[in-house]
Motif scaffolding. Sequence first.
Motif, PDB file in Angstrom:
ATOM      1  N   ALA A  64     -23.132 -63.777 -18.397  1.00 48.35           N
ATOM      2  CA  ALA A  64     -22.497 -64.448 -19.548  1.00 48.35           C
ATOM      3  C   ALA A  64     -22.745 -63.466 -20.838  1.00 48.35           C
ATOM      4  CB  ALA A  64     -23.091 -65.870 -19.750  1.00 48.35           C
ATOM      5  N   PRO A  65     -21.676 -63.389 -21.643  1.00 49.57           N
ATOM      6  CA  PRO A  65     -21.958 -62.385 -22.835  1.00 49.57           C
ATOM      7  C   PRO A  65     -23.048 -63.111 -24.008  1.00 49.57           C
ATOM      8  CG  PRO A  65     -19.930 -63.408 -22.991  1.00 49.57           C
ATOM      9  CD  PRO A  65     -20.412 -63.903 -21.617  1.00 49.57           C
ATOM     10  N   LEU A  66     -23.537 -62.191 -24.808  1.00 55.21           N
ATOM     11  CA  LEU A  66     -24.541 -62.708 -25.628  1.00 55.21           C
ATOM     12  C   LEU A  66     -23.721 -62.381 -26.894  1.00 55.21           C
ATOM     13  CD1 LEU A  66     -27.894 -60.841 -24.921  1.00 55.21           C
ATOM     14  CD2 LEU A  66     -27.244 -63.201 -24.520  1.00 55.21           C
ATOM     15  N   ARG A  67     -23.812 -63.487 -27.693  1.00 56.89           N
ATOM     16  CA  ARG A  67     -23.198 -63.579 -29.422  1.00 56.89           C
ATOM     17  C   ARG A  67     -24.034 -62.590 -30.150  1.00 56.89           C
ATOM     18  NH1 ARG A  67     -18.647 -65.479 -31.234  1.00 56.89           N
ATOM     19  NH2 ARG A  67     -19.056 -67.620 -30.566  1.00 56.89           N
ATOM     20  N   VAL A  68     -23.355 -61.395 -30.403  1.00 59.88           N
ATOM     21  CA  VAL A  68     -23.787 -60.311 -31.414  1.00 59.88           C
ATOM     22  C   VAL A  68     -23.021 -60.600 -32.795  1.00 59.88           C
ATOM     23  CG1 VAL A  68     -24.279 -58.588 -29.614  1.00 59.88           C
ATOM     24  CG2 VAL A  68     -22.187 -58.726 -30.622  1.00 59.88           C
ATOM     25  N   ASN A  69     -21.792 -61.077 -32.947  1.00 57.62           N
ATOM     26  CA  ASN A  69     -21.251 -61.497 -34.183  1.00 57.62           C
ATOM     27  C   ASN A  69     -20.601 -62.804 -33.911  1.00 57.62           C
ATOM     28  OD1 ASN A  69     -18.242 -60.806 -33.627  1.00 57.62           O
ATOM     29  ND2 ASN A  69     -19.208 -58.964 -32.468  1.00 57.62           N
ATOM     30  N   HIS A  70     -19.942 -63.085 -35.258  1.00 63.95           N
ATOM     31  CA  HIS A  70     -19.205 -64.257 -35.437  1.00 63.95           C
ATOM     32  C   HIS A  70     -17.811 -63.999 -35.843  1.00 63.95           C
ATOM     33  CE1 HIS A  70     -22.203 -67.322 -34.483  1.00 63.95           C
ATOM     34  NE2 HIS A  70     -23.052 -66.697 -35.111  1.00 63.95           N
ATOM     35  N   ALA A  71     -17.219 -62.846 -35.805  1.00 66.08           N
ATOM     36  CA  ALA A  71     -16.197 -62.254 -36.164  1.00 66.08           C
ATOM     37  C   ALA A  71     -15.249 -62.338 -35.315  1.00 66.08           C
ATOM     38  CB  ALA A  71     -16.011 -60.849 -36.832  1.00 66.08           C
ATOM     39  N   PHE A  72     -15.510 -62.291 -33.886  1.00 65.18           N
ATOM     40  CA  PHE A  72     -14.752 -62.207 -32.756  1.00 65.18           C
ATOM     41  C   PHE A  72     -14.868 -63.302 -31.695  1.00 65.18           C
ATOM     42  CE2 PHE A  72     -15.020 -57.834 -34.301  1.00 65.18           C
ATOM     43  CZ  PHE A  72     -13.872 -57.758 -34.963  1.00 65.18           C
ATOM     44  N   PRO A  73     -14.012 -63.493 -30.872  1.00 62.76           N
ATOM     45  CA  PRO A  73     -14.658 -64.574 -29.752  1.00 62.76           C
ATOM     46  C   PRO A  73     -15.614 -64.122 -28.996  1.00 62.76           C
ATOM     47  CG  PRO A  73     -11.903 -63.977 -29.668  1.00 62.76           C
ATOM     48  CD  PRO A  73     -12.725 -63.016 -30.647  1.00 62.76           C
ATOM     49  N   LEU A  74     -16.142 -65.289 -28.443  1.00 64.13           N
ATOM     50  CA  LEU A  74     -17.645 -64.774 -27.717  1.00 64.13           C
ATOM     51  C   LEU A  74     -17.447 -64.176 -26.521  1.00 64.13           C
ATOM     52  CD1 LEU A  74     -20.571 -65.374 -27.175  1.00 64.13           C
ATOM     53  CD2 LEU A  74     -19.862 -67.724 -26.120  1.00 64.13           C
ATOM     54  N   SER A  75     -16.045 -64.392 -25.844  1.00 65.19           N
ATOM     55  CA  SER A  75     -15.789 -63.659 -24.427  1.00 65.19           C
ATOM     56  C   SER A  75     -15.268 -62.327 -24.902  1.00 65.19           C
ATOM     57  CB  SER A  75     -14.766 -64.239 -23.772  1.00 65.19           C
ATOM     58  OG  SER A  75     -13.605 -64.284 -24.475  1.00 65.19           O
ATOM     59  N   ASP A  76     -15.049 -61.626 -26.059  1.00 68.39           N
ATOM     60  CA  ASP A  76     -14.688 -60.412 -26.353  1.00 68.39           C
ATOM     61  C   ASP A  76     -15.203 -59.882 -27.853  1.00 68.39           C
ATOM     62  OD1 ASP A  76     -13.152 -58.003 -26.861  1.00 68.39           O
ATOM     63  OD2 ASP A  76     -11.329 -58.578 -27.241  1.00 68.39           O
ATOM     64  N   GLN A  77     -16.823 -59.726 -27.650  1.00 69.19           N
ATOM     65  CA  GLN A  77     -17.492 -59.332 -28.886  1.00 69.19           C
ATOM     66  C   GLN A  77     -17.210 -57.923 -29.327  1.00 69.19           C
ATOM     67  OE1 GLN A  77     -20.472 -61.645 -30.353  1.00 69.19           O
ATOM     68  NE2 GLN A  77     -18.296 -62.297 -30.202  1.00 69.19           N
ATOM     69  N   ALA A  78     -16.578 -57.064 -28.387  1.00 67.43           N
ATOM     70  CA  ALA A  78     -16.433 -55.694 -29.129  1.00 67.43           C
ATOM     71  C   ALA A  78     -14.816 -55.729 -29.540  1.00 67.43           C
ATOM     72  CB  ALA A  78     -16.419 -54.940 -27.680  1.00 67.43           C
ATOM     73  N   ASN A  79     -14.158 -56.835 -29.554  1.00 67.88           N
ATOM     74  CA  ASN A  79     -12.853 -57.117 -29.685  1.00 67.88           C
ATOM     75  C   ASN A  79     -11.823 -56.051 -29.349  1.00 67.88           C
ATOM     76  OD1 ASN A  79     -10.925 -58.406 -31.328  1.00 67.88           O
ATOM     77  ND2 ASN A  79     -11.105 -56.994 -33.003  1.00 67.88           N
ATOM     78  N   LYS A  80     -11.864 -56.042 -28.133  1.00 61.35           N
ATOM     79  CA  LYS A  80     -11.031 -55.081 -27.247  1.00 61.35           C
ATOM     80  C   LYS A  80      -9.740 -55.482 -27.368  1.00 61.35           C
ATOM     81  CE  LYS A  80     -14.489 -53.460 -23.931  1.00 61.35           C
ATOM     82  NZ  LYS A  80     -14.824 -53.333 -22.586  1.00 61.35           N
ATOM     83  N   GLY A  81      -9.416 -57.002 -27.562  1.00 59.77           N
ATOM     84  CA  GLY A  81      -8.181 -57.561 -27.592  1.00 59.77           C
ATOM     85  C   GLY A  81      -7.404 -57.396 -29.273  1.00 59.77           C
TER      86      GLY A  81
END
Length: 299
Positions: free
Chosen positions: A51-68
């Motif tokens: 399960a991913p860790l939340r490192v920011n609130h700017a992007f979805p929890l499943s895509d914290q690096a915002n690859k999408g």
Amino acid sequence: MKKQLLFILTLLIGLMPFMEAQQVIKAKKKPVEGLTKPKKYYKDTVDFSNAPLRVNHAFPLSDQANKGQWKPLKDYSDEFEGNTLDTEKWYPNNPKWKGRQPTYFHGSNVSLENGELVMRINQHGNEQLPAGYTHTAGFIKSKKKILYGYFEARLKPMNAPWVSGFWMTNVSKDWWTEIDICENCPGVEHNRHDLNSNIHVFRAPKDKGNVKEHFSRNAKYYIPFELQKDYHTWGLEWDKDYIRFYIDGVLFREAENTHWHQPLEINFNNESNKWFGALPDDERLNEVYKVEYFRVWQK
């Protein structure tokens, strides 16, 4: 003649157990299904080991690096930080649906408290309810519709026998579809580890599938913890090809998008639903359904 009658009578008596068995078999074949009844078996167990860790609130929890390459839509999102519901974004009740009996949707059950959306039970006071209703619950519906995107809410389901809902739908004369992101009732003991995932088509026009009768694709997953004990993050990634469901950033279901191409409204509610065993319990009226935030992104 007497021998013939005796023979026929004996034959009929001998056939009676067989005939009764056939009636039982036929009776068992009759399905007892509701539109939103979850399946009675688990399709899989959700694995949270990665399960991913939340490192920011700017992007979805499943895509914290915002690859999408997700872009936030503030006109739809809500952090619920005010003192009252933002009625430019939300209807404070369902304008068209009273609710499943015996629970009636009533605006008095919806409030913002400590930066959260809170839904309660029976805050309507002495107001007389319509026939068939004994309790009240909350409902908010978005005033805008949206087609495709990523939808995320962090919420804590009720620890009482009402279904906690986070879902999308659009009911029109010729077109009616639904995507249930969260439809769970862990306040009922035998549902505590159930994660339900349901998508429905009730009707669709000729150029959108030509659906005349309701069908659904439902799945039930095992969760290795009790959902009502803490907050969890539900997510939906919806595009023209696939519908993907997430919990706490973990993808647990992917469905091919064959019919869900209708702009939909967003709903949060707590409701009765007999298929989940979600019927009022007067000993548990103080429990609440809480939503920390609702966020929307598109590409």
